[in-house]
Design an enzyme around this catalytic site. Structure first.
Site, PDB file in Angstrom:
ATOM      1  N   ASP A  25       0.860  -1.184   0.000  1.00  0.00           N
ATOM      2  CA  ASP A  25       0.000   0.000   0.000  1.00  0.00           C
ATOM      3  C   ASP A  25       0.901   1.241   0.000  1.00  0.00           C
ATOM      4  O   ASP A  25       1.611   1.497   0.965  1.00  0.00           O
ATOM      5  CB  ASP A  25      -0.868  -0.035   1.267  1.00  0.00           C
ATOM      6  N   ASP A  75      -2.822   2.536  -6.018  1.00  0.00           N
ATOM      7  CA  ASP A  75      -1.726   2.589  -5.043  1.00  0.00           C
ATOM      8  C   ASP A  75      -1.583   1.307  -4.228  1.00  0.00           C
ATOM      9  O   ASP A  75      -0.913   1.310  -3.212  1.00  0.00           O
ATOM     10  CB  ASP A  75      -1.896   3.793  -4.101  1.00  0.00           C
ATOM     11  N   GLU A  76      -2.210   0.227  -4.662  1.00  0.00           N
ATOM     12  CA  GLU A  76      -2.148  -1.024  -3.903  1.00  0.00           C
ATOM     13  C   GLU A  76      -2.027  -2.223  -4.836  1.00  0.00           C
ATOM     14  O   GLU A  76      -2.596  -2.219  -5.925  1.00  0.00           O
ATOM     15  CB  GLU A  76      -3.453  -1.249  -3.116  1.00  0.00           C
TER      16      GLU A  76
END
Length: 431
Positions: free
Chosen positions: A15, A107-108
């Site tokens: 993350d 973003d992960e």
DNA sequence: TCTGGGGTCCTAGGACCC
DNA sequence: TCTGGGGTCCTAGGACCC
């Protein structure tokens, strides 16, 4: 080494910390160490650098307030093209360790490293940290990383030591960790469900996994809730979607217009603009749609929409607009104030799998297709809306049109009805 | 702080059929 | 005949996510 007791499966969740602000700092060294926020294009903060957070700025603060508490803050408009490039690099780096990577969001990502401990002669912890180090060195941004036997637990773990933390959560640690994790913070249990669970005395995630299967059934909780319950006990109920062909099942474009309007022509032109945008996305994905739904949202936040099937699969507006126009009156009523419109194109298929319909509508659309390809090229080169349809003219001619055509991202504020607020930056429209 | 934009999956219940 | 039972398919809507 044998870690199959602690990790029947070994799932890692990555993350990115303050992803958008971090990308800005990675791109421009002059921003490093400084309070940076993104979201300037819409006057609401979407991501804050750790320096901005340390000075007391929060997500959800109005921009004026941010400037007040943090006068040195640097406010930037989001650069979504750059964020997508960083996301793709992130996936690519994870994939140098295993092909089992789920590109979960901008973003992960998740990686399944089960068995790699044997083949690499390293522990799962060492491998997860090696990936983390490679991500941080290559991208110049830090990550929260969690290793656990299931996706849901890996999400719990990656949250625990942010920023730039690594948390291993083997089976033996589950109870200890879940005892101080609120039910509300569990991925998969949103505002409605966690409020319901709390009403039944389930406060922590440990309370939750100690309930029986019968108890869940008795209270009418359905499959997704049960899957989460299994995952939290360390039984992987959710698999990674690693399909390289991560094609969308639907594509939607919705936009709020300010001020709200009762004007039928204006509202239809807004919808037309939504359709153009959705068609452009579908073409970019190399797909066509054979069904759709559209809706109008009133000033009272009620939705009125219809779902319909198309006579064939299309990726250009004319036939789609024709179909919408035919049923527009079912959702539009005179004298009602509307604040937004939207369209979702569904039943998407790759262009090569589309079968022409019997009545020639498909062939007809094929002839017009060349026009839209050219339009895409011009708009790519000279900016959006250089060329647009006559029916969208009214929407674009409005004085505030330049704001409506902009890329926007936002957040939902924490609200009293138990709805979860958005606390992770996410992707808006990337062009 | 009156409330954005873009997705996915699941399910209850109606329609339809045997 | 006015009365069944059971299965499948579809859709609208709700829940979640970033």
């Amino acid at each position: 080494m044998d870690q199959s007791g602690s990790y029947p499966r070994a799932i890692v969740h990555f993350d990115g910390d303050s992803f958008f602000a971090s990308v800005e700092q990675a791109k421009d060294y002059k921003l490093r160490g400084k309070p940076v926020v993104t979201g300037g294009e819409r006057g609401a903060v979407t991501s804050l650098s750790k320096e901005a957070k340390m000075l007391g700025a929060h997500r959800g603060m109005p921009m004026q307030e941010i400037r007040r508490v943090c006068p040195s803050v640097i406010v930037l408009a989001g650069d979504y093209t750059a964020y997508s490039i960083y996301a793709k690099r992130m996936y690519a780096i994870a994939k140098t360790f295993t092909t089992k990577v789920e590109e979960y969001s901008i973003d992960e990502c998740f990686a399944d490293i089960t068995g790699l401990n044997e083949s690499r002669g390293q522990s799962y912890e060492e491998i997860a940290e090696a990936i983390q180090e490679k991500l941080e060195l290559s991208l110049g941004i830090t990550f929260g990383v969690g290793l656990a036997p299931s996706k849901t637990l890996a999400k719990v773990a990656s949250k625990r030591n942010k920023p730039a933390g690594f948390t291993a959560l083997p089976k033996e640690e589950i109870e200890r960790v879940l005892a101080d994790t609120e039910i509300y913070d569990i991925w998969g249990l949103g505002g409605a469900l966690s409020t319901r669970l709390r009403g039944l005395g389930v406060i922590t995630a440990l309370d939750y996994i100690q309930k029986s299967d019968a108890w869940l059934k008795e209270h009418g909780f359905a499959k997704p809730v049960r899957d989460t319950w299994l995952e939290l006990q360390g039984y992987p109920a959710l698999t990674l979607s690693t399909g390289a062909h991560a094609k969308p099942h639907s594509v939607m474009v919705t936009r709020t217009f300010t001020p709200p309007s009762t004007d039928k022509d204006f509202i239809f032109s807004q919808l037309s603009k939504n359709v153009e945008g959705a068609c452009a996305k579908v073409r970019r994905a190399g797909m066509k749609a054979s069904a759709l739904s559209f809706y109008l949202k009133t000033q009272e936040f009620t939705y009125h929409g219809v779902q319909l099937d198309l006579s064939a699969a299309y990726d250009a507006p004319p036939e789609i607009l024709k179909a919408i126009r035919a049923r527009f009156d079912e959702v539009y009523a005179e004298g009602i104030l509307y604040r937004a419109s939207g369209v979702t194109l569904r039943c998407l298929r790759g262009v090569d799998t589309v079968t022409p319909d019997l009545f020639g509508a498909y062939a007809e659309s094929q002839e017009k297709e060349g026009v839209f390809r050219a339009q895409d090229a011009v708009n790519r080169r000279y900016g959006r809306n250089t060329i647009y349809l006559g029916s969208s003219m009214e929407a674009l001619a409005r004085p505030d049109a330049k704001y409506r055509t902009k890329v926007v991202r936002g957040f939902v504020p924490a609200s009293k009805d138990g709805k979860k607020s958005l606390d992770i930056p996410h992707l808006g429209v990337v062009h």
